[in-house]
Design a protein around this motif. Structure first.
Motif, PDB file in Angstrom:
ATOM      1  N   ALA A 196      12.825 -10.753   7.137  1.00 12.41           N
ATOM      2  CA  ALA A 196      12.426 -11.522   8.318  1.00 12.41           C
ATOM      3  C   ALA A 196      11.932 -12.896   7.889  1.00 12.41           C
ATOM      4  O   ALA A 196      11.254 -13.024   6.861  1.00 12.41           O
ATOM      5  N   GLU A 197      12.273 -13.906   8.671  1.00 10.34           N
ATOM      6  CA  GLU A 197      11.848 -15.281   8.411  1.00 10.34           C
ATOM      7  C   GLU A 197      11.300 -15.864   9.702  1.00 10.34           C
ATOM      8  O   GLU A 197      11.860 -15.648  10.766  1.00 10.34           O
ATOM      9  N   GLY A 198      10.195 -16.570   9.574  1.00 10.02           N
ATOM     10  CA  GLY A 198       9.626 -17.157  10.775  1.00 10.02           C
ATOM     11  C   GLY A 198       8.387 -17.955  10.483  1.00 10.02           C
ATOM     12  O   GLY A 198       8.243 -18.532   9.391  1.00 10.02           O
ATOM     13  N   ALA A 199       7.453 -17.967  11.438  1.00 10.22           N
ATOM     14  CA  ALA A 199       6.231 -18.745  11.312  1.00 10.22           C
ATOM     15  C   ALA A 199       5.026 -17.908  11.712  1.00 10.22           C
ATOM     16  O   ALA A 199       5.105 -17.081  12.622  1.00 10.22           O
ATOM     17  N   TYR A 200       3.944 -18.129  10.994  1.00  9.36           N
ATOM     18  CA  TYR A 200       2.676 -17.502  11.338  1.00  9.36           C
ATOM     19  C   TYR A 200       2.015 -18.245  12.507  1.00  9.36           C
ATOM     20  O   TYR A 200       2.407 -19.351  12.859  1.00  9.36           O
ATOM     21  N   LEU A 201       0.994 -17.646  13.061  1.00 11.75           N
ATOM     22  CA  LEU A 201       0.202 -18.300  14.096  1.00 11.75           C
ATOM     23  C   LEU A 201      -0.425 -19.584  13.566  1.00 11.75           C
ATOM     24  O   LEU A 201      -0.642 -20.542  14.313  1.00 11.75           O
ATOM     25  N   PHE A 215       7.136 -18.103   6.770  1.00  9.96           N
ATOM     26  CA  PHE A 215       7.232 -16.952   5.870  1.00  9.96           C
ATOM     27  C   PHE A 215       8.674 -16.505   5.749  1.00  9.96           C
ATOM     28  O   PHE A 215       9.505 -16.746   6.626  1.00  9.96           O
ATOM     29  N   ARG A 216       8.958 -15.863   4.631  1.00 12.95           N
ATOM     30  CA  ARG A 216      10.198 -15.123   4.430  1.00 12.95           C
ATOM     31  C   ARG A 216       9.798 -13.869   3.661  1.00 12.95           C
ATOM     32  O   ARG A 216       9.358 -13.962   2.515  1.00 12.95           O
ATOM     33  N   SER A 217       9.914 -12.723   4.300  1.00 14.87           N
ATOM     34  CA  SER A 217       9.396 -11.485   3.738  1.00 14.87           C
ATOM     35  C   SER A 217      10.457 -10.404   3.677  1.00 14.87           C
ATOM     36  O   SER A 217      11.421 -10.422   4.457  1.00 14.87           O
ATOM     37  N   TRP A 218      10.227  -9.462   2.758  1.00 18.28           N
ATOM     38  CA  TRP A 218      11.148  -8.342   2.541  1.00 18.28           C
ATOM     39  C   TRP A 218      10.404  -7.021   2.701  1.00 18.28           C
ATOM     40  O   TRP A 218       9.220  -6.927   2.382  1.00 18.28           O
ATOM     41  N   GLY A 219      11.134  -6.024   3.144  1.00 17.28           N
ATOM     42  CA  GLY A 219      10.610  -4.674   3.148  1.00 17.28           C
ATOM     43  C   GLY A 219      10.699  -4.075   1.757  1.00 17.28           C
ATOM     44  O   GLY A 219      11.203  -4.695   0.817  1.00 17.28           O
ATOM     45  N   GLN A 220      10.221  -2.839   1.635  1.00 12.61           N
ATOM     46  CA  GLN A 220      10.177  -2.190   0.332  1.00 12.61           C
ATOM     47  C   GLN A 220      11.532  -1.614  -0.070  1.00 12.61           C
ATOM     48  O   GLN A 220      11.743  -1.263  -1.232  1.00 12.61           O
ATOM     49  N   GLY A 221      12.435  -1.505   0.874  1.00  8.78           N
ATOM     50  CA  GLY A 221      13.768  -0.968   0.594  1.00  8.78           C
ATOM     51  C   GLY A 221      13.869   0.502   0.929  1.00  8.78           C
ATOM     52  O   GLY A 221      12.909   1.263   0.768  1.00  8.78           O
ATOM     53  N   MET A 263      16.202 -12.381  11.229  1.00 13.17           N
ATOM     54  CA  MET A 263      15.877 -11.083  10.659  1.00 13.17           C
ATOM     55  C   MET A 263      17.159 -10.301  10.478  1.00 13.17           C
ATOM     56  O   MET A 263      18.144 -10.528  11.188  1.00 13.17           O
ATOM     57  N   GLY A 264      17.125  -9.399   9.524  1.00 10.11           N
ATOM     58  CA  GLY A 264      18.335  -8.630   9.284  1.00 10.11           C
ATOM     59  C   GLY A 264      18.233  -7.727   8.087  1.00 10.11           C
ATOM     60  O   GLY A 264      17.142  -7.419   7.613  1.00 10.11           O
ATOM     61  N   TRP A 265      19.395  -7.319   7.605  1.00  9.00           N
ATOM     62  CA  TRP A 265      19.496  -6.332   6.532  1.00  9.00           C
ATOM     63  C   TRP A 265      20.337  -6.854   5.380  1.00  9.00           C
ATOM     64  O   TRP A 265      21.382  -7.481   5.602  1.00  9.00           O
ATOM     65  N   TYR A 266      19.856  -6.565   4.181  1.00  7.05           N
ATOM     66  CA  TYR A 266      20.553  -6.860   2.950  1.00  7.05           C
ATOM     67  C   TYR A 266      20.638  -5.556   2.154  1.00  7.05           C
ATOM     68  O   TYR A 266      19.928  -4.604   2.457  1.00  7.05           O
ATOM     69  N   ARG A 267      21.479  -5.541   1.140  1.00  4.76           N
ATOM     70  CA  ARG A 267      21.550  -4.358   0.283  1.00  4.76           C
ATOM     71  C   ARG A 267      21.820  -4.763  -1.160  1.00  4.76           C
ATOM     72  O   ARG A 267      22.362  -5.828  -1.430  1.00  4.76           O
ATOM     73  N   GLN A 268      21.409  -3.870  -2.050  1.00  8.75           N
ATOM     74  CA  GLN A 268      21.634  -4.097  -3.472  1.00  8.75           C
ATOM     75  C   GLN A 268      22.055  -2.791  -4.114  1.00  8.75           C
ATOM     76  O   GLN A 268      21.291  -1.816  -4.121  1.00  8.75           O
ATOM     77  N   ALA A 269      23.259  -2.787  -4.637  1.00 10.39           N
ATOM     78  CA  ALA A 269      23.776  -1.628  -5.359  1.00 10.39           C
ATOM     79  C   ALA A 269      23.439  -1.779  -6.840  1.00 10.39           C
ATOM     80  O   ALA A 269      23.219  -2.898  -7.322  1.00 10.39           O
ATOM     81  N   PRO A 270      23.409  -0.685  -7.585  1.00 11.81           N
ATOM     82  CA  PRO A 270      23.088  -0.760  -9.015  1.00 11.81           C
ATOM     83  C   PRO A 270      24.008  -1.718  -9.742  1.00 11.81           C
ATOM     84  O   PRO A 270      25.242  -1.652  -9.605  1.00 11.81           O
ATOM     85  N   GLY A 271      23.415  -2.634 -10.498  1.00 10.86           N
ATOM     86  CA  GLY A 271      24.197  -3.571 -11.284  1.00 10.86           C
ATOM     87  C   GLY A 271      24.782  -4.728 -10.511  1.00 10.86           C
ATOM     88  O   GLY A 271      25.534  -5.534 -11.071  1.00 10.86           O
TER      89      GLY A 271
END
Length: 120
Positions: free
Chosen positions: A97-102, A107-113, A34-42
């Protein structure tokens, strides 16, 4: 289904600090990374700071020494403390976040930003 909810973005002056938080919820068996990524314009989305293999931390060279990632395994949360912010840190920050369901599937999921703007 996994849900990631981020908070803590905003506007800050250069040299200031912000703390981002991300809460992960769902029918989760394990979170492997799990962690943080970022995206700047362009620009492409880039890794900022992550935990992998449980406890190994990785930082982008541009943030090393200024940002600190932390996690609470009991609460499934990951935070990013950002100090000495620079205008080039301006971006939308995404929790991942990346992991496994019960059920055993992965899964590999992203937040809304959350927007971080560094400007005087």
């Amino acid at each position: 289904q996994v849900q990631l909810v981020e908070s803590g973005g905003g506007l800050v002056q250069p040299g200031g600090s912000l703390r981002l938080s991300c809460a992960v919820s769902g029918s989760i068996f394990a979170i492997n990374a799990m962690g943080w990524y970022r995206q700047a314009p362009g620009k492409k989305r880039e890794m900022v700071a992550t935990f992998t293999s449980g406890s190994i931390t990785n930082y982008a060279a541009s943030v090393k020494g200024r940002f600190t990632i932390s996690r609470d395994n009991a609460k499934n949360t990951v935070d990013l403390q950002m100090n000495s912010l620079k205008p080039e840190d301006t971006a939308v920050y995404y929790c991942n976040a990346e992991g496994a369901y019960l059920s055993g599937s992965v899964f590999r999921s992203w937040g809304q930003g959350t927007q971080v703007t560094v400007s005087s």
